[in-house]
Enzyme design. Structure first.
Site, short mmCIF file in Angstrom:
data_model
loop_
_atom_site.label_atom_id
_atom_site.label_comp_id
_atom_site.label_asym_id
_atom_site.label_seq_id
_atom_site.Cartn_x
_atom_site.Cartn_y
_atom_site.Cartn_z
N ASN A 126 -4.52 6.63 -7.05
CA ASN A 126 -5.06 8.04 -6.86
C ASN A 126 -4.18 9.10 -7.41
O ASN A 126 -3.69 9.95 -6.78
CB ASN A 126 -5.51 8.26 -5.54
N HIS A 164 3.89 13.85 1.06
CA HIS A 164 3.43 15.31 0.52
C HIS A 164 4.56 16.23 0.54
O HIS A 164 5.38 16.13 1.26
CB HIS A 164 2.47 15.58 1.38
N ASP A 220 1.19 2.32 3.93
CA ASP A 220 0.34 3.56 3.30
C ASP A 220 1.45 4.85 3.02
O ASP A 220 0.94 5.88 3.47
CB ASP A 220 -0.76 3.97 4.33
N HIS A 225 0.77 -1.15 -0.14
CA HIS A 225 0.04 -0.16 -0.05
C HIS A 225 0.91 1.34 0.16
O HIS A 225 1.13 1.80 1.09
CB HIS A 225 -0.91 -0.07 1.29
N PHE A 281 -3.50 15.09 4.52
CA PHE A 281 -3.33 13.67 5.26
C PHE A 281 -2.39 12.91 4.57
O PHE A 281 -2.19 12.84 3.39
CB PHE A 281 -4.67 12.88 5.09
N HIS A 305 -10.91 1.00 0.89
CA HIS A 305 -10.66 1.95 1.97
C HIS A 305 -11.95 2.50 2.52
O HIS A 305 -13.05 2.70 2.07
CB HIS A 305 -10.40 3.42 1.04
N HIS A 362 1.77 5.12 -2.16
CA HIS A 362 1.20 6.02 -3.17
C HIS A 362 2.74 6.54 -3.94
O HIS A 362 3.43 7.17 -2.89
CB HIS A 362 0.57 7.30 -2.48
#
Lengths: 429, 312
Positions: free
Chosen positions: A99, A314, A310, A65, A328, A184, A67
């Site tokens: 995403n 950012h 996860d 998981h 988040f 999710h 991003h």
């Protein structure tokens, strides 16, 4: 070129747990040798020897998981920087969430991600595709088409599938394609724009709370839909005692559900959110101490199958803001292993349990054979269980630094990561 | 005693001595506003920026008058006229303000923690004039000042706070401050407006309005925030008024010498009846008067020379 990993304990749960030397040749594990089997001098001349004395070698860790942000948000992370961060964290493969911008809801984006992944020459990427077009929760994406291009799972991660009928239909559809659905679990109307766990700490800081039920209500719904459809449902980033209990009971009934948690949910609680430090702002939020303990219990009794980070990079611009306006998410690829090893040091899990949750179980779900067997791709992680250090975000390979663990003292880290027989990371000290 | 802090961000970070020192200083300031010439030169040459990102009449005016009575120069900016509307972040705006060398920035901000975020980034003093639903320390201090004036001390007083506790920064700061000063605080509201774990701030949750005000020495009514309604916290103002409105009958349940307070602006006929609001037990306007003195004290303590406050 051959590589010999020498002197380590080789640990592949259910397969092997012994001191062995591993000979790697042409991308694959060529031989598993007894330490007493000495290679002749002539052979040795052509072999690069990695001294892993005192360390363990495990089937390559898989973070299912993460991003990676590319395409679309390359200023936070690129596929290359993310996969290099993965390699440094000891992961030989990751499953990337869809995403991105555009969303990975079609085979062109899937192919792009896979091609960028190959160029990175670091960890492997197995993309997850979107359930719905644009992850907008209205109509199904072309899942088969994406599967042909290489997705291993579907999810609208970052967003829940609000519509129960769409969720039902996607589960039925994916069952036919034999592809797992990652959930999710979040009821947005209950989360209601909150920014930390609902409870005394949120009340103290004057931050809008997100109740446990915002997660568990969707877990319970999707357990029901899983029973209705018989599809494979996997719950992402579980954070609450109620979710874990619901999954525990579902598993007892033989429902085809699995779940994961992330290191921050068994390491921190909502008391750690101090002075509006947005590096502690995560969705789902850091929960109460009771929840944290329940997560550990779920890991111990097997209710929680997988530990995944996860990883959510950012930039400073999205984090250096008022708490309720900040993004988040935290990065995790380069801290996940050390934080998870703490569970072994604290005797909650055996090393085998940990390898199961960080390598074997994700491999099964993503249909990867990563067993340490002659002929298998040489995707391996060599772990130094002894090294003590402080987590230093400045040393991260990831493009982002948003971690709540800066300065934390931890023990254990990847010493070497090998993907298809190539060393993609080796600690240089 | 010296006040060592650079900023005033919330009540939680103040100890009893610091609160007492602020209240004593404010009491001393009060007289200045009674003079024919309501101005002292104490903060001459000091610059105070009033940065209000949310609508405010009372608080902003109170800070401004307080600064002017101490001869400080004040500059006001509002959200609509600031670069925030051009997309500048709060931190960047604050840094730019600081570059103009103010002595104090007074910030009202819609996000909880807004003042904390800028206080860490700027060298000048920051006074939190209300951040989201988190804290409103100058209001809590003026409330304490007003109660102390009437009752001598907060110690052992029964104080009831009634209204939208969830969305009230005043309630949070009052609960923490009152209980810190030794009062027994109980709160009351529809359960939709009682946040999870409010007891940990130092209060108990009363069963209903009558139980909450029974025997109270002080009743603090909070405004029902109409701008946050149009939602699902209570069905109508009519029903709210009958369950949680303060009327003469309910005042009778309290101590004979009860005082009634309200941070304003009031919704007459909703949370408080006009009969009560205009009665002799109402201290609502005294709160406003004390607000100026209290804010003069804050400026004096934070910007007056060496942050040293002799209350002579």
């Amino acid at each position: 070129m051959q590589i010999l990993i020498k002197g380590a304990r080789v640990l592949d749960p259910g397969n092997i747990d012994e001191k062995k030397d591993l000979l790697i040749q042409d991308k694959v594990i060529a031989a598993i040798l007894d330490p007493s089997d000495t290679l002749s001098g002539k052979d040795l001349a052509q072999v690069q020897v990695v001294d892993a004395t005192g360390m363990i070698v495990v089937p390559g860790l898989i973070d299912m998981h993460v991003h990676l942000r590319e395409p679309g948000h390359e200023y936070k992370e690129t596929i290359e920087s993310g996969l290099k961060a993965a390699a440094k964290g000891g992961f030989t493969a990751v499953c990337s969430m869809p995403n991105t911008r555009p969303v990975n809801d079609n085979s062109q984006v899937t192919s792009f991600i896979i091609s960028q992944g190959k160029k990175a020459r670091a960890a492997k990427v197995y993309p997850a595709g979107a359930i719905s077009q644009g992850s907008s929760g209205v109509s199904l994406a072309e899942i088969f088409d994406m599967q042909q291009s290489g997705i291993r799972a579907v999810t609208d991660d970052g967003l829940p599938v609000d519509n129960s009928q769409l969720m039902r239909r996607s589960l039925e559809y994916c069952k036919g394609l034999d592809i797992p659905v990652f959930v999710h679990a979040e009821d947005k109307s209950l989360a209601d724009g909150g920014s930390m766990n609902e409870g005394p700490f949120a009340t103290f800081w004057g931050l809008k709370g997100i109740p446990n039920a915002a997660e568990s209500i969707m877990v319970v719904r999707d357990i029901a839909l899983c029973e209705l459809t018989g599809a494979a449902v996997h719950f992402c980033h579980m954070s609450t005692i109620e979710s874990i209990e619901a999954i525990r009971q579902a598993k007892k009934r033989g429902v085809n559900v699995t779940c994961e948690t992330a290191p921050h949910y068994f390491t921190l609680n909502d008391g750690a959110v101090i002075d509006y430090d947005t590096n502690f702002k995560i969705n789902p939020p850091l929960r109460s101490e009771q929840d944290r303990c329940a997560i550990i219990e779920g890991l111990v009794d097997g209710t929680i199958d997988v530990i995944a980070s996860d990883h959510a990079p950012h930039s400073v611009d999205e984090k250096d803001l008022e708490f309720d306006r900040a993004a988040f998410g935290i990065v995790g690829l380069e801290t996940s292993l050390a934080l998870s090893l703490k569970l072994v040091q604290d005797k909650f899990l055996s090393l085998s349990d940990l390898v199961e949750k960080m390598s074997k179980a994700p491999a099964r779900m993503l249909k990867i054979d990563n067993g340490i067997k002659p002929g298998n791709p040489a995707d391996l992680t060599v772990i130094d269980l002894e090294s003590c250090y402080e987590i230093d975000p400045a040393a991260f390979v990831s493009k982002s630094r948003n971690t709540p663990f800066a300065g934390r003292k931890v023990t254990g880290e990847a010493f070497l990561t090998m993907v298809d027989g190539r060393i993609v990371y080796q600690r240089n000290h | 005693m010296r006040f060592e802090k650079k900023d005033l961000l919330d009540i939680h970070s103040l100890d009893v001595n610091e609160i007492t020192m602020i209240l004593d200083t404010a009491q001393g300031m009060k007289e200045i506003s009674e003079r024919p010439v309501k101005k002292v030169p104490t903060l001459r040459g000091k610059t105070i920026i009033l940065f209000f990102q949310e609508p405010s009449t009372r608080t902003k005016l109170s800070f401004e008058i307080a600064a002017k009575r101490l001869s400080a120069d004040t500059v006001s900016i509002a959200k609509s006229s600031s670069s925030i509307v051009k997309g500048e972040t709060l931190i960047d705006t604050a840094r730019n303000l600081e570059a103009m060398k103010p002595d104090v920035i007074v910030l009202r901000h819609s996000s909880s923690g807004g003042a904390h975020v800028i206080a860490k980034r700027v060298g000048c003093s920051v006074i939190n004039a209300g951040d989201g639903i988190h804290a409103h320390p100058s209001q809590a201090l003026l409330d304490m000042m007003s109660i102390r004036e009437k009752k001598g001390s907060l110690k052992g007083l029964n104080i009831s706070i009634v209204g939208d506790i969830s969305h009230s920064r005043v309630a949070r700061s009052d609960i923490i401050g009152f209980s810190k000063m030794g009062a027994i605080v109980s709160v009351c509201a529809p359960h939709t407006m009682i946040p999870n774990g409010i007891e940990t701030l130092g209060c108990r949750v009363a069963k209903n309005m009558d139980a909450c005000v029974e025997g109270a020495d002080v009743i603090m009514m909070l405004r029902i925030q109409k701008e946050r309604q149009g939602n699902i916290l209570f069905p109508s103002e009519r029903e709210y008024a009958s369950l949680y409105g303060l009327n003469s009958a309910r005042v009778k349940l309290a101590q004979k010498d009860v005082i009634v307070m309200h941070p304003g602006p009031m919704n007459r006929g909703v949370e408080i009846s006009s009969e009560v609001a205009d009665s002799p037990c109402s201290m609502i306007l005294d709160q406003v008067t004390n607000g100026v003195a209290l804010r003069m004290a804050l400026f004096y303590i934070l910007a007056g020379g060496s942050r040293h406050a002799d209350s002579d």
